[in-house]
Write a protein that holds these residues in place. Structure first.
Motif, short mmCIF file in Angstrom:
data_model
loop_
_atom_site.label_atom_id
_atom_site.label_comp_id
_atom_site.label_asym_id
_atom_site.label_seq_id
_atom_site.Cartn_x
_atom_site.Cartn_y
_atom_site.Cartn_z
N THR A 251 -3.67 -4.22 -6.84
CA THR A 251 -2.69 -5.25 -6.52
C THR A 251 -2.32 -5.98 -7.80
O THR A 251 -3.19 -6.20 -8.67
CB THR A 251 -3.21 -6.25 -5.47
N TYR B 241 -1.21 -8.99 -7.64
CA TYR B 241 -1.18 -10.39 -7.19
C TYR B 241 -1.72 -11.36 -8.24
O TYR B 241 -1.15 -12.43 -8.45
CB TYR B 241 -1.99 -10.52 -5.89
N ASN C 271 0.99 -3.87 -3.65
CA ASN C 271 -0.26 -3.53 -2.98
C ASN C 271 -0.37 -2.01 -2.87
O ASN C 271 0.49 -1.38 -2.24
CB ASN C 271 -0.31 -4.11 -1.56
N HIS D 155 -0.90 -17.35 3.72
CA HIS D 155 -0.27 -17.49 2.40
C HIS D 155 0.08 -18.96 2.18
O HIS D 155 1.18 -19.40 2.53
CB HIS D 155 0.99 -16.63 2.33
N SER E 136 6.67 -15.47 4.50
CA SER E 136 6.06 -14.36 3.79
C SER E 136 6.52 -13.05 4.39
O SER E 136 7.03 -13.02 5.52
CB SER E 136 4.53 -14.46 3.85
N THR F 222 6.50 -8.35 3.93
CA THR F 222 6.08 -7.11 3.29
C THR F 222 7.14 -6.04 3.51
O THR F 222 7.71 -5.93 4.60
CB THR F 222 4.73 -6.62 3.87
N TYR G 53 7.42 -1.90 3.21
CA TYR G 53 6.55 -0.73 3.15
C TYR G 53 7.26 0.43 2.45
O TYR G 53 8.39 0.77 2.79
CB TYR G 53 6.10 -0.33 4.56
N ILE H 195 -0.38 -3.61 9.88
CA ILE H 195 -0.72 -5.02 9.71
C ILE H 195 -1.01 -5.63 11.08
O ILE H 195 -0.37 -5.29 12.08
CB ILE H 195 0.41 -5.76 8.97
N SER I 150 2.83 -0.92 -0.51
CA SER I 150 3.75 -1.94 -0.01
C SER I 150 4.00 -2.99 -1.08
O SER I 150 3.25 -3.08 -2.07
CB SER I 150 3.20 -2.60 1.26
N SER J 207 4.59 -7.15 -1.22
CA SER J 207 4.55 -8.39 -0.46
C SER J 207 5.17 -9.52 -1.27
O SER J 207 5.27 -9.45 -2.50
CB SER J 207 3.10 -8.75 -0.09
#
Length: 205
Positions: free
Chosen positions: A56, A58, A106, A119, A125, A127, A129, A139, A198, A200
Motif C-alpha cells: 500500500t 498509504y 492497495n 477513515h 471515502s 474505492t 477496483y 469489502i 484497488s 482508495s
C-alpha cells in the motif's frame, strides 16, 4: 392501518466505469499501481514492518496525481461521482465542494486481509477496483448502530439487505464505491490466488 419506515439510512454509492476511455484508464492505472509498488521502497518497508500482506502507498506517497497522469485523470473522473453522492446524502455544503485529500494504492496478496476501520478527518471515502480475481474478498460494511443494539436478537440468515448487520459489496474491475467516511468496513481474507488491486481515496472540506 400501519406501516414501517426506514430511518437514518446509511448510503452506499456504486457506479461502473465503462466505455473505451474508462477501459484504457483502468489498464493504465493497474500498470501504474504495479510499477509504483515495485519502485516504492519506503512503502515496501512499511508493509514489511506492519505485516501488511501486499503493498500500500498509504504511508509512503501523497503525490500520486502528480506522479502519474493516469491518477490525475482518475481524480477528474471521480469528482462528478463524489458531487452526486453528496447531493444524494443531502449535505449542505453551500458553494463548497468536497475535494480530494488522500489517494493511495492497495495491492492485497493471496491470504491477505484488512481489518475493520474507518477513515478519520474526511467526509466521503471510496474505492475503485482494478483487479478482482475469482475468490477475492468483497469489502464488508458494518451497521454503525451495532454497538448500541444491547439485547437485540440475531438477524435471520435471509434478512433483507437493509436489515443485515454486515453487508458485503462484491465488485468487479471498474466498480466504484463511495460511502461516508465514518462507516466501519473491512476486507476479509483474500482467497484468490492472484492479487486484488484497488485504489482508495478520501474527500473532505
Amino acid at each position: 392501518m400501519s406501516h414501517t419506515e426506514n430511518l437514518f439510512v446509511t448510503k452506499l454509492y456504486r457506479a461502473a466505469l465503462k466505455g473505451a476511455r474508462a477501459g484504457r484508464l483502468l489498464g493504465e492505472l493497474e500498470h501504474a499501481c504495479r510499477t509504483i509498488a515495485n519502485d516504492d521502497l519506503a512503502g515496501q518497508r512499511w508493509a514489511d514492518q506492519h505485516k501488511y500482506p501486499g503493498y500500500t502507498s498509504y504511508a509512503s506517497l501523497d503525490d500520486l496525481p502528480e506522479r502519474d497522469p493516469a491518477f490525475a485523470d482518475l481524480v477528474t473522473l471521480l469528482q462528478p461521482h463524489v458531487d452526486a453522492f453528496c447531493a444524494d446524502c443531502c449535505f449542505d455544503l453551500g458553494r463548497a465542494r468536497l475535494r480530494l485529500n488522500a489517494i493511495w494504492i492497495n495491492i492485497l496478496e493471496a491470504g491477505g486481509f484488512h481489518s475493520g476501520h474507518i477513515h478519520p478527518h474526511s467526509v466521503v471515502s471510496g474505492t475503485l477496483y482494478l483487479a478482482f480475481p475469482k475468490g477475492a474478498s468483497a469489502i464488508k460494511f458494518e451497521d454503525p448502530r451495532l454497538p448500541l443494539m444491547m439485547a437485540a436478537p440475531p438477524r435471520k440468515h435471509n434478512a433483507h439487505r437493509e436489515c443485515q448487520n454486515f453487508v458485503s459489496a462484491d465488485p468487479k474491475p471498474g466498480t466504484l464505491l463511495l460511502w461516508e467516511s465514518w462507516l466501519r468496513h473491512e476486507v476479509p481474507l483474500n482467497a484468490a490466488r492472484a492479487e486484488r488491486i484497488s485504489i482508495s481515496f478520501n474527500y473532505g472540506l
